[in-house]
Scaffold this motif. Structure first.
Motif, short mmCIF file in Angstrom:
data_model
loop_
_atom_site.label_atom_id
_atom_site.label_comp_id
_atom_site.label_asym_id
_atom_site.label_seq_id
_atom_site.Cartn_x
_atom_site.Cartn_y
_atom_site.Cartn_z
N PRO A 8 -7.22 9.63 15.89
CA PRO A 8 -6.32 10.55 15.39
C PRO A 8 -6.82 11.01 13.99
O PRO A 8 -7.14 10.51 13.22
CB PRO A 8 -4.94 9.65 15.35
CG PRO A 8 -5.23 8.55 16.01
CD PRO A 8 -6.52 8.26 16.05
N ASP A 9 -6.35 12.29 13.82
CA ASP A 9 -6.81 12.94 12.51
C ASP A 9 -5.77 12.18 11.43
O ASP A 9 -4.69 12.00 11.35
CB ASP A 9 -6.30 14.20 12.51
CG ASP A 9 -6.49 14.98 11.31
OD1 ASP A 9 -6.52 14.38 9.94
OD2 ASP A 9 -6.61 16.39 11.29
N GLU A 10 -6.63 11.77 10.47
CA GLU A 10 -5.90 10.92 9.50
C GLU A 10 -5.00 11.62 8.41
O GLU A 10 -4.14 11.12 7.65
CB GLU A 10 -6.82 10.26 8.31
CG GLU A 10 -7.85 9.17 9.25
CD GLU A 10 -8.68 8.16 8.30
OE1 GLU A 10 -8.38 7.95 7.06
OE2 GLU A 10 -9.73 7.87 8.77
N SER A 11 -4.92 13.10 8.63
CA SER A 11 -3.99 13.87 7.83
C SER A 11 -2.52 13.67 8.45
O SER A 11 -1.55 14.14 7.92
CB SER A 11 -4.56 15.31 7.82
OG SER A 11 -4.52 15.91 9.15
N GLU A 16 3.01 9.31 13.56
CA GLU A 16 2.18 9.97 14.62
C GLU A 16 0.75 9.24 14.97
O GLU A 16 0.40 9.33 16.15
CB GLU A 16 1.86 11.39 14.48
CG GLU A 16 3.19 12.51 14.46
CD GLU A 16 2.96 13.87 14.15
OE1 GLU A 16 1.87 14.26 14.89
OE2 GLU A 16 3.58 14.56 13.42
N ARG A 17 0.22 8.99 13.89
CA ARG A 17 -1.15 8.24 14.15
C ARG A 17 -1.16 6.91 14.91
O ARG A 17 -1.69 6.36 15.65
CB ARG A 17 -1.97 7.94 12.70
CG ARG A 17 -2.20 9.19 12.17
CD ARG A 17 -3.21 8.94 11.00
NE ARG A 17 -3.06 8.06 9.96
CZ ARG A 17 -2.50 7.75 9.00
NH1 ARG A 17 -1.75 8.69 8.65
NH2 ARG A 17 -2.28 6.51 8.60
N LEU A 18 0.14 6.19 14.40
CA LEU A 18 0.63 4.93 15.25
C LEU A 18 0.73 4.90 16.59
O LEU A 18 0.16 4.47 17.29
CB LEU A 18 1.76 4.38 14.44
CG LEU A 18 2.18 3.04 15.23
CD1 LEU A 18 1.48 1.89 14.59
CD2 LEU A 18 3.70 2.60 14.54
N ARG A 19 1.41 6.19 17.01
CA ARG A 19 1.65 6.38 18.38
C ARG A 19 0.52 6.86 18.97
O ARG A 19 0.05 6.38 20.25
CB ARG A 19 2.72 7.70 18.59
CG ARG A 19 4.21 7.27 18.55
CD ARG A 19 5.02 8.39 18.95
NE ARG A 19 4.97 9.36 18.30
CZ ARG A 19 5.66 9.80 17.00
NH1 ARG A 19 6.38 8.89 16.63
NH2 ARG A 19 5.59 10.81 16.50
N ALA A 20 -0.40 7.60 18.30
CA ALA A 20 -1.77 7.97 19.11
C ALA A 20 -2.70 6.86 19.10
O ALA A 20 -3.30 6.66 20.25
CB ALA A 20 -2.33 9.12 18.08
N GLU A 93 -9.60 2.78 9.43
CA GLU A 93 -8.31 3.14 8.79
C GLU A 93 -7.24 1.94 9.27
O GLU A 93 -7.38 1.20 9.91
CB GLU A 93 -7.87 4.40 9.01
CG GLU A 93 -7.04 4.70 10.43
CD GLU A 93 -5.70 5.25 10.28
OE1 GLU A 93 -5.00 5.05 9.36
OE2 GLU A 93 -5.40 6.34 11.22
N PRO A 94 -6.32 1.76 8.22
CA PRO A 94 -5.27 0.52 8.73
C PRO A 94 -4.66 0.55 9.78
O PRO A 94 -4.37 -0.55 10.20
CB PRO A 94 -4.31 0.79 7.41
CG PRO A 94 -5.22 1.44 6.28
CD PRO A 94 -5.93 2.25 7.08
N LEU A 95 -4.55 1.72 10.37
CA LEU A 95 -3.88 1.60 11.59
C LEU A 95 -4.81 1.55 13.07
O LEU A 95 -4.21 1.36 14.01
CB LEU A 95 -3.04 2.87 11.91
CG LEU A 95 -1.69 2.99 10.84
CD1 LEU A 95 -1.07 4.47 11.18
CD2 LEU A 95 -0.81 2.05 11.12
#
Length: 143
Positions: A8-11, A16-20, A93-95
């Motif tokens: 997922p795009d870090e921006s 949303e990143r968590l769901r992705a 990244e952390p997620l």
């Protein structure tokens, strides 16, 4: 790396990143061999959905060699290293390890035939000594 496994795009916002990441993990669980899922499903069924008995049967039948710990309606899975087939390049990244939550959620839903709640308690890529995923079984007699 295949676009299906693109990170997922870090921006994007964190939610949303968590769901992705979790969706990415669920897709990865689709690649598990049916005979493996079936062997664990038989353990769960033969245990009557009891988490402790499930762990005993997995050990007795030598279905999965990783350490498992059970208490009440939950099982902790302890992985000695990261088994991700699509590891990040460099520092994750952390997620990133949240994809393991999606993987375990889909996997154990298929094994148990029940909805499950999965929590990531530790991760090797976060410098923990092992990855620990906690699965809480919902529904059935132990809801």
């Amino acid at each position: 790396m295949d676009d299906d496994w693109a990170l997922p795009d870090e921006s994007l916002p964190e939610a949303e990143r968590l769901r992705a990441y979790r969706e990415r993990g669920r897709r990865c669980a689709d690649n598990l061999p049916e005979e493996f899922v079936g062997a664990l499903n038989r353990c769960f069924r033969d245990a009557g959905g009891d988490a402790g008995r499930f762990v005993e049967l997995v050990r007795e039948r030598d279905v999965w060699p990783i350490p498992l710990e059970a208490e009440g309606n939950r099982v902790d899975f302890l992985f000695p290293r990261c088994f991700c087939e699509h590891p990040p390049e460099g520092e994750p990244e952390p997620l990133f390890c949240e994809c393991s939550v999606g993987w375990m959620s889909e996997f154990m839903r298929r094994v148990s035939g029940r909805p499950v709640k999965v929590e990531l308690l530790a991760a090797v890529l976060r410098q923990d000594p092992h990855c620990r995923l906690r699965v809480v079984f919902r529904g059935g007699s132990d809801a």
